[in-house]
Design an enzyme around this catalytic site. Structure first.
Site, PDB file in Angstrom:
ATOM      1  N   GLY A  10      -7.573   3.765  -6.822  1.00  0.00           N
ATOM      2  CA  GLY A  10      -7.298   2.373  -6.262  1.00  0.00           C
ATOM      3  C   GLY A  10      -8.545   1.740  -5.740  1.00  0.00           C
ATOM      4  N   ILE A  12      -9.330   0.698  -2.631  1.00  0.00           N
ATOM      5  CA  ILE A  12      -9.804   1.199  -1.401  1.00  0.00           C
ATOM      6  C   ILE A  12     -10.114   2.743  -1.632  1.00  0.00           C
ATOM      7  CG2 ILE A  12      -9.298   1.990   1.117  1.00  0.00           C
ATOM      8  CD1 ILE A  12      -7.445  -0.495   1.068  1.00  0.00           C
ATOM      9  N   ASP A  31      -4.085  10.234  -9.140  1.00  0.00           N
ATOM     10  CA  ASP A  31      -3.724   8.832  -9.293  1.00  0.00           C
ATOM     11  C   ASP A  31      -2.997   8.871 -10.662  1.00  0.00           C
ATOM     12  OD1 ASP A  31      -5.134   5.929  -7.684  1.00  0.00           O
ATOM     13  OD2 ASP A  31      -3.895   6.051  -9.492  1.00  0.00           O
ATOM     14  N   GLY A  36      -4.157   1.539 -10.109  1.00  0.00           N
ATOM     15  CA  GLY A  36      -5.604   2.053  -9.956  1.00  0.00           C
ATOM     16  C   GLY A  36      -6.242   2.227 -11.155  1.00  0.00           C
ATOM     17  N   LEU A  76      -3.283   7.675  -0.095  1.00  0.00           N
ATOM     18  CA  LEU A  76      -3.397   6.219  -0.249  1.00  0.00           C
ATOM     19  C   LEU A  76      -2.489   5.675  -1.256  1.00  0.00           C
ATOM     20  CD1 LEU A  76      -6.043   6.845   1.520  1.00  0.00           C
ATOM     21  CD2 LEU A  76      -7.304   5.294  -0.212  1.00  0.00           C
ATOM     22  N   ALA A 117      -2.616   6.053   5.035  1.00  0.00           N
ATOM     23  CA  ALA A 117      -3.011   4.699   4.862  1.00  0.00           C
ATOM     24  C   ALA A 117      -1.749   3.842   5.079  1.00  0.00           C
ATOM     25  CB  ALA A 117      -3.587   4.255   3.714  1.00  0.00           C
ATOM     26  N   TYR A 149       8.969  -3.673   1.757  1.00  0.00           N
ATOM     27  CA  TYR A 149       7.705  -2.979   1.756  1.00  0.00           C
ATOM     28  C   TYR A 149       7.407  -2.507   3.233  1.00  0.00           C
ATOM     29  CZ  TYR A 149       2.585  -2.461   1.229  1.00  0.00           C
ATOM     30  OH  TYR A 149       1.201  -1.817   1.304  1.00  0.00           O
ATOM     31  N   LYS A 153       6.773   1.406   4.629  1.00  0.00           N
ATOM     32  CA  LYS A 153       5.626   2.078   5.380  1.00  0.00           C
ATOM     33  C   LYS A 153       5.773   2.507   6.731  1.00  0.00           C
ATOM     34  CE  LYS A 153       1.901   2.141   3.317  1.00  0.00           C
ATOM     35  NZ  LYS A 153       1.171   3.105   2.369  1.00  0.00           N
TER      36      LYS A 153
END
Ligand code: UDP
Length: 324
Positions: A10, A12, A31, A36, A76, A117, A149, A153
């Site tokens: 991705g 980051i 990934d 990504g 991440l 993250a 979302y 998280k």
């Protein structure tokens, strides 16, 4: 040190690979390339300290092996971009909740340190500016997907702390604020690459709502250096830490700045949220972090400035028009 970076392809993650390789780490990226891209990794692909597996974190056999071979996990992999989150709500919840569950189960098996993250979305509709890590979170109704979302998280954060409490393992929860820089795609809704792309082609700049909502944009190089510092800071283990910039700008002012930086002929058009996202969409009006904790723990202070970041992103987009 050996790092496993889930979601390492991705925007980051790709920058984090660069920082860790420079510091002598060896890197394994996992990934599924859903959002990504291999382009984010092309500078490292020939580096002997870098390895890349294309698979999902939900593949527990693969994850088990990669976790057993690393010292620290940077988790991440997640659903990204408000637009995508609103369009694919089931995928968002599954990726975030089940993905983190798989990572934590593997981390627990091998007693590995995990950095998760997380996101400033967790603060939700709180009007308590600046957002401090110990603040209450204020979510919206469960009928509005945006908050799924934030809640997914938040569940990830709870799950990580729960594991740490039962096993004594180190977990780091980093709440990332708006992070920008070269190689970020506007495809999933992010405002800066979108506005710059529009400005460079003299197309109308699409400001959603009345444009008086504000954000703080931080260059990804500041953020990824801080991630690499934090995970080695023992005092930061078991804590939530905000990372980003605290320089606030409204979306209207951002649009004007981007037009002026590139001398663009773009006009500004205002699009109602209902049209831009979905009916009844609720935005976060202001989003500003308190960065005192990161400053105290690792001496964090973002060094990049927004004008410079906008220029860098514009230069990158001109040089790589197809990738945007
Ligand atoms: N936004 C906008 N035009 C766009 C894309 C986004 O006005 O083409 C707005 C969006 O509604 C939000 C802000 O810019 O108020 C930041 O959006 P982004 O998706 O980058 O991040 P987030 O909403 O997660 O802070």
């Amino acid at each position: 040190m050996r790092a496993l970076i889930t979601g390492g392809a991705g925007f980051i993650g790709g920058h984090l690979c660069g920082v860790l390789l420079e510091r002598g780490w060896s890197i394994q990226v996992l990934d599924d390339l859903s959002t990504g891209s291999k382009d984010n990794l092309k500078d490292y692909i020939d580096n002997p300290s870098f390895r890349f597996a294309v698979d999902t974190v939900l593949n527990e056999m693969v994850l088990d092996r990669l976790v057993s071979e690393c010292d620290i996990i940077f988790h991440l992999a997640a659903a990204v971009g408000v637009e995508l989150i609103v369009k694919r709500p089931v995928h968002t919840i599954r990726t975030n909740v089940e993905g983190t569950d798989c990572v934590l189960k593997a981390a627990r098996r091998y007693h590995r340190t995990v950095l998760i993250a997380s996101t400033s979305e967790v603060y939700g509709k709180s009007a308590n500016i600046p957002f401090r890590e110990c603040d209450d979170t204020v979510s919206g109704p469960t009928t509005k997907h945006r908050w799924a979302y934030a809640c997914s998280k938040a569940i990830d954060e709870f799950a990580a702390f729960a594991m740490a409490k039962e096993t004594g393992q180190s977990v780091y929860i980093v709440r990332l604020f708006n992070t920008v820089g070269v190689r970020q795609s506007g495809r999933y809704g992010m405002v800066i690459p979108r506005f710059i792309k529009q400005a460079l082609s003299d197309e109308p700049i699409t400001v959603y709502g009345d444009g008086e909502q504000s954000r703080c944009f931080c260059n990804v190089t500041d953020v990824t250096r801080a991630l690499a510092d934090l995970v080695l800071c023992d005092e930061a283990a078991g804590q939530v830490i905000n990372l980003g910039s605290d320089e606030e700008i409204t979306i209207n002012a951002l649009a004007e700045k981007i037009i002026s930086v590139f001398g663009s002929k773009s006009t500004i058009v205002r699009i109602p949220y209902d049209e831009a996202y979905e009916e009844g969409f609720e935005d976060m009006q202001r989003r500003v972090p308190c960065l005192d904790k990161a400053a105290r723990l690792i001496g964090y202070k973002p060094i990049s400035n927004l004008d410079q970041t906008i220029r860098e992103v514009g230069d990158y987009m001109r040089a790589n028009p197809i990738q945007q």
